[in-house]
Structures are given as structure tokens and as C-alpha cells.
Scaffold this active site. Structure first.
Site, PDB file in Angstrom:
ATOM      1  N   ASN A 110       0.844  -1.197   0.000  1.00  0.00           N
ATOM      2  CA  ASN A 110       0.000   0.000   0.000  1.00  0.00           C
ATOM      3  C   ASN A 110       0.884   1.255   0.000  1.00  0.00           C
ATOM      4  OD1 ASN A 110      -1.727   2.200   1.157  1.00  0.00           O
ATOM      5  ND2 ASN A 110      -3.239   0.559   1.219  1.00  0.00           N
TER       6      ASN A 110
ATOM      7  N   GLU B 267      -2.112  -5.028  -3.620  1.00  0.00           N
ATOM      8  CA  GLU B 267      -2.274  -5.841  -4.829  1.00  0.00           C
ATOM      9  C   GLU B 267      -2.021  -4.996  -6.083  1.00  0.00           C
ATOM     10  OE1 GLU B 267      -4.296  -5.396  -2.255  1.00  0.00           O
ATOM     11  OE2 GLU B 267      -5.751  -7.017  -2.029  1.00  0.00           O
TER      12      GLU B 267
ATOM     13  N   CYS C  63     -10.158  -5.901  -1.365  1.00  0.00           N
ATOM     14  CA  CYS C  63     -11.325  -5.006  -1.419  1.00  0.00           C
ATOM     15  C   CYS C  63     -11.971  -5.092  -2.801  1.00  0.00           C
ATOM     16  CB  CYS C  63     -10.884  -3.563  -1.139  1.00  0.00           C
ATOM     17  SG  CYS C  63     -10.076  -2.766  -2.550  1.00  0.00           S
TER      18      CYS C  63
ATOM     19  N   CYS D 287      -9.477  -4.186  -5.716  1.00  0.00           N
ATOM     20  CA  CYS D 287      -8.506  -5.236  -6.020  1.00  0.00           C
ATOM     21  C   CYS D 287      -9.210  -6.476  -6.563  1.00  0.00           C
ATOM     22  CB  CYS D 287      -7.677  -5.533  -4.778  1.00  0.00           C
ATOM     23  SG  CYS D 287      -6.741  -4.068  -4.246  1.00  0.00           S
TER      24      CYS D 287
ATOM     25  N   ASP E 155      -8.664   4.521   3.859  1.00  0.00           N
ATOM     26  CA  ASP E 155      -8.184   3.555   2.867  1.00  0.00           C
ATOM     27  C   ASP E 155      -9.301   2.678   2.327  1.00  0.00           C
ATOM     28  OD1 ASP E 155      -5.781   2.755   1.439  1.00  0.00           O
ATOM     29  OD2 ASP E 155      -6.090   0.798   2.345  1.00  0.00           O
TER      30      ASP E 155
END
Lengths: 144, 144
Positions: A40, A53, A78, A81, A141
Site C-alpha cells: 500500500n 495488490e 477489497c 482489487c 483507505d
């Protein structure tokens, strides 16, 4: 023994944490070889699309096909991704844990993606502590 | 008259084309003001995650919320961009055209996103010509 590709994802998450970033890492592997690693980068580069990812896929650059790859990630993917895994036709995802964030397993599986969850205690502890110490950053996020 | 935010997305697509890139552009707007613009950067930066929508969201940087934004894009969003719209909780997407690529409207709508399609002839012509002239690059961009 831990899979080396998963270990690379975990170490990327630790590296992000040591930089003051969100501790989520990922690795893309082909035939057992790690071809790219990422973590991240929201904090580090102000980049909201740079989930672990996504960073690993960016680092892998242009690939002719992902059908022979496996994506490793420390946390359940999430919707962003997940959509990316579907779009890139990555057939297999190995996930460190889904206790601190449920992710989109149902959507992944509905599109034929094999999802494997390791239930890795180190990943759970790392994310739980991060979420407790930085609730606002975590909320940002995941857009909550 | 064309919406200025859609026009910004279209001009970003034209700019990408003029750089030898894939002609897909996007813009993020809030309260009628364009806050970020982007275009596909697969060719320009070797970045497979930089679809038009993703580039615009990256350019917008860290946002506290997207619930008051509208995302404009010249082409129907793929699964990656769809997942991102869902994850970021962008409530409204304006799409130039969906004739040359169907996108993931059903998934978007199933998650409550309002999808508006303009059926813009310039976008159709631009993509159709690009797909005819660069079939391999187009196939790579949608992982086919």
C-alpha cells in the site's frame, strides 16, 4: 513452512509499516517464482489506488497474460482489487487473513477465482494493531 | 452542449491518442467542478493498472470521501474500474459509450451506482478506429 511468495507479500507489508504506511503487501508469482512485490502506498505517495495488490501488479508491468499467475496478499482484497483480479483474469488468490477486513470473496468466487485463506496470525495481529492505532487512516483507505 | 467534465475526459483520451497511447480518458468532478483528469497510461508508462478512470483517481490524490463526486469516462468501465468505483463509493458514473466495450454495468448497478450513458459518437469512432488499428494492444489492455 510459509510459501516464499506469501512471505514476500508479508515482508512488503512490514516494510510499508516501517515507512509509516498502511501494512498491506502483495506479490505476484508465476510458476513458483515471485515476479513482482508491492505494498500500500497511500501514505508514502498520496496514491489512493495503490493498495498492495495494485502496487504489485503495477510493479509487474505489462504482462501478456495473468492466467498462469497467483496473487498473494496479506489481507482480503477489497472491491477495487477484486475487480482488478477479475479483469486481469488472475485465477488464484492466496490471502493472509480476512478477519480484520472481509473483502469480496463472494464476488471473486462467482467469477471463478480460487480463493485460499491462510489465516496467518502475524497478518491478523499486524492489521488489528494498525486499525486500533490509526482508525482514521484505515477508514480513509477503505472509503468509510 | 457537452458537459465540461465529460469534455475534459474526452480531451484526455485525445491527448493519450496523440502520445501513441490508448485513447480512454476520465475526469472526477465535485459540484460541477473538475477536480482531476486522467487517461490510460499503459503505453506511456508501462502501467497496466493505469486505465483512464484509475489515472483520474490517482491524480485526485487522497480524498476524504467520494460520495459527492461524479466520475466521467469515455468508455464503459471494466471490472477493475468498476470495483474501484464501488470501493470508493462513487455514486454516479457518466460514460461516453459502451458500444465498443460492454463494461460491467450490471455489477455497478447492483451496488447502487447510477450509470448514465451518453452514446457519444466521437468516442465510438475514436475507440473503433483504435481497436481496428491496434488489436493486440487493445486485447492486452482488457487481458484477452
Amino acid at each position: 513452512m510459509t510459501d516464499p511468495a506469501f512471505e514476500a507479500a508479508y515482508q512488503a507489508a512490514r516494510e510499508s509499516l516501517s515507512q509509516g504506511g498502511i501494512p498491506i503487501g502483495a506479490a505476484l508469482a508465476r510458476g513458483g517464482e515471485v515476479i513482482a512485490v508491492g505494498h500500500n502506498e497511500r501514505v508514502q505517495h498520496g496514491d489512493p489506488i495503490a493498495h498492495g495488490e495494485m502496487s504489485a501488479l503495477r510493479a509487474a508491468g505489462r504482462q501478456r497474460s495473468y492466467r498462469d499467475t497467483v496473487l498473494y496478499t496479506t489481507l482480503a482484497p477489497c472491491a477495487m482489487c477484486t475487480g482488478t483480479i477479475i479483469q486481469f483474469k488472475i485465477p488464484h488468490v492466496v490471502v493472509g487473513e480476512a478477519q480484520t477486513f472481509a473483502g469480496e470473496f463472494e464476488l471473486l468466487r462467482s467469477r471463478g477465482v480460487v480463493v485460499e485463506v491462510l489465516d496467518d496470525g502475524r497478518c491478523v495481529d499486524m492489521m488489528r494493531q494498525f486499525q486500533q492505532e490509526h482508525p482514521q487512516l484505515w477508514a480513509e483507505d477503505i472509503a468509510e
